[in-house]
Design a protein around this motif. Structure first.
Motif, PDB file in Angstrom:
ATOM      1  N   ASP A  87       0.806  -1.232   0.000  1.00  0.00           N
ATOM      2  CA  ASP A  87       0.000   0.000   0.000  1.00  0.00           C
ATOM      3  C   ASP A  87       0.836   1.279   0.000  1.00  0.00           C
ATOM      4  OD1 ASP A  87       1.067  -0.080   2.505  1.00  0.00           O
ATOM      5  OD2 ASP A  87      -0.843  -0.189   3.579  1.00  0.00           O
ATOM      6  N   GLY A  88       2.145   1.124  -0.159  1.00  0.00           N
ATOM      7  CA  GLY A  88       3.008   2.300  -0.207  1.00  0.00           C
ATOM      8  C   GLY A  88       3.416   2.819   1.162  1.00  0.00           C
ATOM      9  N   PHE A  89       2.935   2.171   2.240  1.00  0.00           N
ATOM     10  CA  PHE A  89       3.260   2.624   3.592  1.00  0.00           C
ATOM     11  C   PHE A  89       3.800   1.454   4.413  1.00  0.00           C
ATOM     12  CE2 PHE A  89      -0.064   5.503   2.132  1.00  0.00           C
ATOM     13  CZ  PHE A  89       0.469   6.747   2.443  1.00  0.00           C
ATOM     14  N   ASP A  90       4.793   1.735   5.211  1.00  0.00           N
ATOM     15  CA  ASP A  90       5.257   0.764   6.190  1.00  0.00           C
ATOM     16  C   ASP A  90       4.488   1.043   7.482  1.00  0.00           C
ATOM     17  OD1 ASP A  90       6.517  -0.757   8.109  1.00  0.00           O
ATOM     18  OD2 ASP A  90       8.525  -0.412   7.330  1.00  0.00           O
ATOM     19  N   ASN A  91       3.601   0.140   7.839  1.00  0.00           N
ATOM     20  CA  ASN A  91       2.719   0.348   8.982  1.00  0.00           C
ATOM     21  C   ASN A  91       3.283  -0.204  10.290  1.00  0.00           C
ATOM     22  OD1 ASN A  91       0.425   1.578   7.542  1.00  0.00           O
ATOM     23  ND2 ASN A  91       0.323  -0.402   6.502  1.00  0.00           N
ATOM     24  N   SER A  92       4.575  -0.397  10.365  1.00  0.00           N
ATOM     25  CA  SER A  92       5.202  -0.869  11.594  1.00  0.00           C
ATOM     26  C   SER A  92       5.111   0.193  12.685  1.00  0.00           C
ATOM     27  CB  SER A  92       6.675  -1.207  11.355  1.00  0.00           C
ATOM     28  OG  SER A  92       6.828  -2.171  10.333  1.00  0.00           O
ATOM     29  N   TYR A  93       4.931  -0.255  13.918  1.00  0.00           N
ATOM     30  CA  TYR A  93       4.963   0.669  15.047  1.00  0.00           C
ATOM     31  C   TYR A  93       5.227  -0.107  16.329  1.00  0.00           C
ATOM     32  CZ  TYR A  93       0.096  -0.735  16.056  1.00  0.00           C
ATOM     33  OH  TYR A  93      -1.036  -1.440  16.342  1.00  0.00           O
TER      34      TYR A  93
END
Length: 230
Positions: free
Chosen positions: A72-78
């Motif tokens: 999706d074009g985003f790294d959703n790691s947190y």
């Protein structure tokens, strides 16, 4: 914190906080850990890997987006850092009780203790700062609200009213962190033994989760309080 308590907390995190991949998750030791001092790893398909660090009463979740920016074009790691504490319920024995019914839960507190707590909150809020600007009016509004609740509590103590006419939404949970309480599940008439409190913080938000534990040590519910978003 005792080892058994940490096991309970990890179970809660797995059951209540982690997403599922068609209801399946698996432990994985095949892939090298991304972080040091990892105590537990969960993998959810090809999309999410959670690495846990455990330090006494603190649990750090590294929630790793395995697809990175590919899907999706985003790294959703947190990362979620949680500090855990436990508050035991007790028998309330006082001349005047405050009853707060919150959803299906019947909370009881000693009015004197609640008044003392609100005295402290009013002191912490600071003195009245005048009405010179909108920002000061917002500040003063907090003091007004605290004083209004204290006024209602004084009326309950003197039997002029039976219960609070208005209150902050999370008031019973904020109170149980500092004063004695008892709580009954009105659905089952069961007394709750304790409340586990999770103070959490991420890169973009923070708040509290309250896990309600009954007399058979089952977690019967979770209440989430978001305190800020960045």
């Amino acid at each position: 914190m005792r080892t058994w308590t940490l096991i309970v907390l990890i179970s809660i995190l797995s059951a209540c906080s982690a997403p599922t991949d068609n209801g399946q998750n698996e432990m994985s030791t095949e892939q090298a850990n991304h972080f040091d001092n990892v105590s537990k790893v969960e993998v959810f398909g090809d999309s999410l890997r959670i690495e846990y660090e455990i330090y006494d009463n603190t649990i750090i979740q590294h929630r790793i987006d395995l697809k990175g920016t590919k899907d999706d074009g985003f790294d959703n790691s947190y990362t979620v850092t949680s500090i855990w504490s436990s508050r035991e319920a007790s028998a309330i024995d006082c001349k005047s009780e405050l009853q707060i019914v919150w959803d299906s839960l019947d909370f009881r507190f000693c009015v004197e203790q609640v008044i003392r707590r609100y005295d402290s909150l009013i002191t912490e809020a600071g003195p009245w700062r005048g009405e010179a600007s909108d920002s000061l009016n917002v500040f003063n509004q907090k003091i007004i609200e605290l004083q209004e609740i204290k006024s209602q509590l004084e009326k309950i103590k003197s039997k002029r009213i039976g219960r609070l006419n208005s209150m902050p939404f999370y008031m019973p949970f904020d109170l149980l962190r500092t004063i004695e309480f008892s709580v009954t599940d009105l659905r089952t008439d069961d007394q709750l033994n304790r409340v586990l409190v999770e103070d959490y913080e991420t890169e973009f938000s923070g708040g509290k989760n309250f896990y309600l534990v009954n007399s058979t040590n089952d977690t019967i519910g979770k209440v989430h309080k978001n305190e800020y978003m960045r």
